[in-house]
Scaffold this motif. Structure first.
Motif, mmCIF file in Angstrom:
data_model
loop_
_atom_site.group_PDB
_atom_site.id
_atom_site.type_symbol
_atom_site.label_atom_id
_atom_site.label_comp_id
_atom_site.label_asym_id
_atom_site.label_seq_id
_atom_site.Cartn_x
_atom_site.Cartn_y
_atom_site.Cartn_z
ATOM 1 N N PRO A 178 11.737 -4.489 -1.384
ATOM 2 C CA PRO A 178 12.330 -3.794 -0.231
ATOM 3 C C PRO A 178 13.698 -4.364 0.145
ATOM 4 O O PRO A 178 14.605 -3.619 0.501
ATOM 5 C CB PRO A 178 11.316 -4.046 0.882
ATOM 6 N N ILE A 226 -2.685 -9.023 3.682
ATOM 7 C CA ILE A 226 -3.162 -7.776 3.089
ATOM 8 C C ILE A 226 -4.482 -7.364 3.727
ATOM 9 O O ILE A 226 -4.730 -6.198 3.997
ATOM 10 C CB ILE A 226 -3.331 -7.948 1.560
ATOM 11 N N ASN A 227 -5.323 -8.349 4.011
ATOM 12 C CA ASN A 227 -6.662 -8.016 4.474
ATOM 13 C C ASN A 227 -6.793 -7.860 5.980
ATOM 14 O O ASN A 227 -7.803 -7.362 6.463
ATOM 15 C CB ASN A 227 -7.655 -9.057 3.963
ATOM 16 N N LYS A 248 5.400 -0.795 9.508
ATOM 17 C CA LYS A 248 6.611 0.028 9.637
ATOM 18 C C LYS A 248 7.087 0.065 11.081
ATOM 19 O O LYS A 248 6.328 -0.220 11.993
ATOM 20 C CB LYS A 248 6.313 1.456 9.198
ATOM 21 N N ASN A 272 6.148 -6.091 4.283
ATOM 22 C CA ASN A 272 5.133 -5.822 3.283
ATOM 23 C C ASN A 272 4.739 -7.179 2.704
ATOM 24 O O ASN A 272 5.606 -8.001 2.446
ATOM 25 C CB ASN A 272 5.771 -4.910 2.221
ATOM 26 N N TYR A 318 10.874 -3.436 8.365
ATOM 27 C CA TYR A 318 9.670 -3.103 7.596
ATOM 28 C C TYR A 318 9.160 -4.370 6.936
ATOM 29 O O TYR A 318 9.952 -5.158 6.429
ATOM 30 C CB TYR A 318 10.012 -2.053 6.538
ATOM 31 N N THR A 323 -6.332 -5.086 -2.798
ATOM 32 C CA THR A 323 -5.087 -5.674 -2.305
ATOM 33 C C THR A 323 -3.913 -4.715 -2.482
ATOM 34 O O THR A 323 -2.777 -5.087 -2.241
ATOM 35 C CB THR A 323 -4.761 -6.990 -3.047
ATOM 36 N N ASN A 324 -4.198 -3.510 -2.905
ATOM 37 C CA ASN A 324 -3.114 -2.567 -3.173
ATOM 38 C C ASN A 324 -3.305 -1.301 -2.332
ATOM 39 O O ASN A 324 -4.360 -0.673 -2.397
ATOM 40 C CB ASN A 324 -3.124 -2.235 -4.665
ATOM 41 N N ASP A 325 -2.305 -0.950 -1.536
ATOM 42 C CA ASP A 325 -2.452 0.174 -0.616
ATOM 43 C C ASP A 325 -2.674 1.487 -1.345
ATOM 44 O O ASP A 325 -3.480 2.314 -0.928
ATOM 45 C CB ASP A 325 -1.229 0.292 0.294
ATOM 46 N N LYS A 383 6.787 1.189 -1.109
ATOM 47 C CA LYS A 383 7.237 0.087 -0.254
ATOM 48 C C LYS A 383 8.756 0.027 -0.183
ATOM 49 O O LYS A 383 9.308 -0.304 0.861
ATOM 50 C CB LYS A 383 6.649 -1.249 -0.719
ATOM 51 N N LEU A 436 9.940 3.041 2.026
ATOM 52 C CA LEU A 436 9.670 2.827 3.445
ATOM 53 C C LEU A 436 10.695 1.908 4.088
ATOM 54 O O LEU A 436 10.930 1.972 5.290
ATOM 55 C CB LEU A 436 8.262 2.248 3.620
ATOM 56 N N ALA A 437 11.317 1.039 3.288
ATOM 57 C CA ALA A 437 12.283 0.105 3.847
ATOM 58 C C ALA A 437 13.600 0.793 4.220
ATOM 59 O O ALA A 437 14.395 0.224 4.953
ATOM 60 C CB ALA A 437 12.547 -1.032 2.864
ATOM 61 N N THR A 479 4.086 -8.239 -0.089
ATOM 62 C CA THR A 479 4.723 -8.634 -1.356
ATOM 63 C C THR A 479 6.117 -9.220 -1.138
ATOM 64 O O THR A 479 6.675 -9.830 -2.040
ATOM 65 C CB THR A 479 4.865 -7.440 -2.312
ATOM 66 N N MET A 480 6.680 -9.008 0.069
ATOM 67 C CA MET A 480 8.005 -9.561 0.333
ATOM 68 C C MET A 480 7.949 -11.074 0.476
ATOM 69 O O MET A 480 8.978 -11.742 0.518
ATOM 70 C CB MET A 480 8.597 -8.942 1.610
ATOM 71 N N ASN A 536 2.891 7.537 -1.040
ATOM 72 C CA ASN A 536 2.337 7.153 0.258
ATOM 73 C C ASN A 536 2.605 8.244 1.306
ATOM 74 O O ASN A 536 3.717 8.743 1.419
ATOM 75 C CB ASN A 536 2.964 5.825 0.710
ATOM 76 N N ALA A 580 -1.789 -3.648 2.857
ATOM 77 C CA ALA A 580 -0.907 -3.622 1.699
ATOM 78 C C ALA A 580 0.213 -2.602 1.869
ATOM 79 O O ALA A 580 1.246 -2.698 1.237
ATOM 80 C CB ALA A 580 -1.710 -3.323 0.441
ATOM 81 N N ALA A 581 -0.005 -1.607 2.719
ATOM 82 C CA ALA A 581 1.020 -0.576 2.909
ATOM 83 C C ALA A 581 2.189 -1.105 3.715
ATOM 84 O O ALA A 581 3.274 -0.554 3.679
ATOM 85 C CB ALA A 581 0.427 0.647 3.597
#
Lengths: 343, 401
Positions: free
Chosen positions: B100, A135-136, A148, A240, A238, B193-195, B126, B129-130, A242-243, B149, A144-145
């Protein structure tokens, strides 16, 4: 003995080619439609990743809960290597695996002295660290986005062909992983690894270098998980962070336990089942995950050792029995492609 | 020891997935019309099939189930009025669990088995986007109701959205703070931590300074943090006029209490569309706060009133903004198919771009380059009604610049 080995190799190669041709042809002529083909491909990725975890948890006897972390390292490395450095795909996947392996060594050393729940917590922490890191490292990983536009296995406009190509890539890696793990387990280092699972102190007193074999197993496992991650990234297109959090790690643990700790066949069967059943249950709409959870609980009640315990399905063993060949020397833990036909 | 630990873990995971399932299963108003097998293709026969991908289970199933119900309601209404192109409209709902991976699976199922011509979804950015790349390749019209987004529609001209972009939302709140609330200094709390949170914060800060704000101080935290006292005490020292909380309602409700506790009694709280549903979750400390949203359910607008009353009669709950967007998305897609006069995706795509009508969430016209609607933003003011319940009242609109 040598004759046996050649026989095994021929059977394995033959069986995997036959299974591949059948599955690919069925997809190409549309008997297996793109949706089911996609699930088959996804199952293949899970086979790679779940087998990597089975090596640590099932064969080495170390409870690790951060497998998605290694997957994440592999996935991001592969994707970045392809997108930023234009590395060929195959090489990029291997690089992804290698970088994950480096992380495997790094995490392997300090956690060597940890056992059971302590190791579980340490690996869990590792998974979280990786997630936060991804994330960072915004400029590199998309933060976090997410990342892609990862190039796909093929850019063909023919969707059926595209699905077959995706499947072929994953299939080859899945078979290679199965062969690596089964050969390892039947080799001398593999026996050493299993002895660690059975009794660490006894193994140590028999002169087995526990530290070495633990790190070895950790590193190989991380490598394979990284390769699986690389395939996953390209397949998804893609990424992310969180995956690759806690739940994905746990899903892999569930697959391994469901299939049976220390059973390669079991892991393969469970990977396919885990992917497919969740999708088949879509007809139940809102109750889908309730039924899935119940099914898992029932499996654990009636097969507490997992679907296959620590047994293996062996085509060469089966063929040998069929042709009444003599001297089947060992309980073969050598071949398990047969289960792939179970789809 | 080891085996027992593992067994315990597996049971925990199973229970979690059970609970996650219940999130979606709890709603008794399951649409009945959606279990049809895949026998009909998108356009042949006497039905036109569209699909929707929603998080019916998982952490945000409250959003997903409301959106699903809204879409089903819209489809039923359209069918009552004679359907689309003289055919019945059918919607197939698939769950993405807000991941996703499952979104991709659901997308493949909808496209190859149900043969849908358009997809409403996915809900979160998210997940959207997938699938955007593949939707574009396969020429499937995709309209995301609520993925704010900015990059969601980048994949190509078959991808639309019914909500505004994050980059429009932040500046609008800043404009509101400066022009309506006459704020000079601002403080910002965001989840690094969140886009969504970071993007919103950046755009707010930039616009606030551009419009003549004198100072913006910011403090960050991570997803899941529960104690914000350290950050809030620092912010208190700068004595800001407004405090912009760039996050979703569960965190905001927690934080609001702590804000008042550290002694920031007067500061006006501001937020974005993540605050939707806050009126059901926070206490009195948020009264008088403003947040930007896609619509205000207690507005006097005719479309809004109609929609809210219909939804309330049917499902017994005040619809949230995502439900309104999902409802609008269904109408936008259905109108476009009608206008195109065929189910040819190319014609529908062209008709989508001609959309120019008033919907529940405002007048919608697509920007031809980004396929993002150009529409006014609604500011919601949190008020207390006579019974002491918090309501989302209408607090003003900000027109697109």
């Amino acid at each position: 003995m040598k004759k046996n080995r050649i026989f095994n190799a021929v059977v394995i190669l033959g069986a995997s080619v036959v299974v591949f041709v059948i599955l690919a042809a069925l997809q190409y002529i549309g008997v297996i439609d793109e949706y089911n083909g996609q699930l088959l491909t996804l199952s293949g990725i899970y086979i790679v990743v779940a087998l990597s975890l089975n090596l640590i948890t099932g064969f080495t006897g170390q409870l690790a809960l951060g497998q998605a972390g290694f997957m994440s390292v592999g996935a991001y490395t592969t994707a970045i290597a392809i997108m930023k450095f234009h590395v060929p795909m195959l090489l990029a996947i291997l690089i992804g695996g290698l970088v994950a392996a480096v992380f495997g060594i790094i995490i392997g050393f300090p956690t060597l002295r940890l056992r059971g729940d302590y190791l579980a917590i340490a690996t869990l922490g590792f998974g979280e660290i990786i997630r936060v890191l991804m994330i960072n490292l915004g400029s590199l990983t998309g933060g976090a986005a997410g990342l892609k536009g990862i190039p796909a296995f093929s850019e063909t406009e023919n969707f059926v062909l595209d699905a077959v190509i995706k499947f072929s890539w994953v299939y080859v890696f899945a078979v290679i992983t199965i062969v690596i793990i089964s050969n390892l387990i039947n080799s001398s280092p593999g026996r050493a690894i299993i002895s660690i699972r059975e009794d660490e102190i006894a193994a140590n007193s028999m002169g087995i270098n526990i530290a070495y074999y633990k790190i070895f197993s950790f590193t190989l496992s991380a490598f394979l998980a990284g390769v699986g991650g690389g395939l996953y990234g390209i397949y998804m297109g893609y990424l992310n962070p969180t995956m690759f959090g806690f739940m994905p790690s746990m899903n892999i643990v569930v697959i391994v336990v469901l299939g049976g700790l220390g059973s390669i066949t079991g892991t393969v069967v469970a990977s396919v089942a885990f992917t497919y059943i969740q999708e088949w249950l879509r007809v139940f709409k809102d109750l889908r995950l309730v039924i899935f959870g119940l099914a898992l609980i029932l499996v654990m009640i009636f097969w507490p050792k997992g679907l296959l315990g620590n047994k293996e399905l062996s085509i060469s063993g089966f063929l040998r029995k069929l042709f009444k060949r003599e001297n089947n020397p060992e309980r073969t833990v050598s071949q398990q492609n047969g289960s792939r036909e179970g789809k | 020891m080891f085996k027992r630990l593992l067994a315990l873990l597996v049971v925990v995971v199973m229970s979690v997935s059970l609970l996650a399932g219940c999130g979606g299963g709890g709603n008794t108003n399951t649409p009945t019309n959606t279990t049809g097998a895949a026998e009909s293709t998108g356009a042949t026969g006497d039905t036109i099939t569209i699909g929707t991908i929603q998080p019916i289970s998982g952490a945000i199933s409250a959003y997903g189930t409301q959106s699903r119900d809204a879409i089903q309601m819209a489809v039923d209404e359209i069918n009552q009025k004679g359907g689309v192109l003289g055919k019945k409209l059918k919607v197939v709902v698939e769950d993405d669990e807000n991941t996703p991976e499952k979104t991709v699976n659901a997308f493949k199922k909808l496209v190859t088995q149900d043969k849908v011509i358009g997809i409403i979804g996915a809900l979160t950015s998210k997940c959207s986007l997938a699938i955007t790349k593949e939707a574009q390749q396969r020429k499937v019209i995709m309209i995301s109701p609520s993925s704010t987004n900015d990059t969601v529609t980048d994949a190509g001209d078959y991808i639309f959205k019914a909500c505004y972009n994050d980059s429009f939302q932040g500046p609008s709140v800043a404009k509101f703070a400066i022009e309506t609330l006459k704020a000079k200094t601002a403080a910002v709390m965001f989840d690094n931590t969140n886009d969504y949170s970071v993007g919103l914060k950046d755009s707010f800060k930039k616009k606030f300074m551009e419009l003549g704000g004198t100072k913006v101080v910011e403090e960050s935290y991570a997803t899941g943090d529960k104690d914000f006292n350290a950050q809030l005490t620092k912010l208190k020292a700068s004595n800001p006029d407004v405090l912009f909380i760039s996050d979703y309602y569960p965190t905001v409700s927690l934080m609001a209490k702590q804000i008042r506790n550290v002694g920031m009694d007067k500061v006006v709280l501001l937020g974005g569309d993540g605050w939707d549903e806050i009126t059901n979750n926070a206490g009195d400390e948020v009264v008088g706060s403003y947040y930007s949203n896609h619509y205000a359910p207690y507005s006097d607008d005719k479309e809004v009133k109609d929609f809210v009353s219909k939804y309330q009669t049917k499902f017994n709950v005040v619809p949230n903004a995502l439900a309104a967007l999902a409802y609008d998305s269904t109408y936008i897609l259905a109108d476009a198919i009608q206008k195109a006069g065929s189910t040819d995706p190319e014609k529908i795509k062209a008709a989508m771009l001609e959309t120019n009508k008033k919907f529940v969430t405002g007048s919608i016209k697509f920007d031809p380059n980004t396929r993002v609607p150009i529409k006014a933003i609604t500011m919601v003011k949190i008020e207390k009604d006579s019974s002491g319940k918090l309501i989302a009242a209408f607090g003003g609109t900000i027109n697109p610049q």
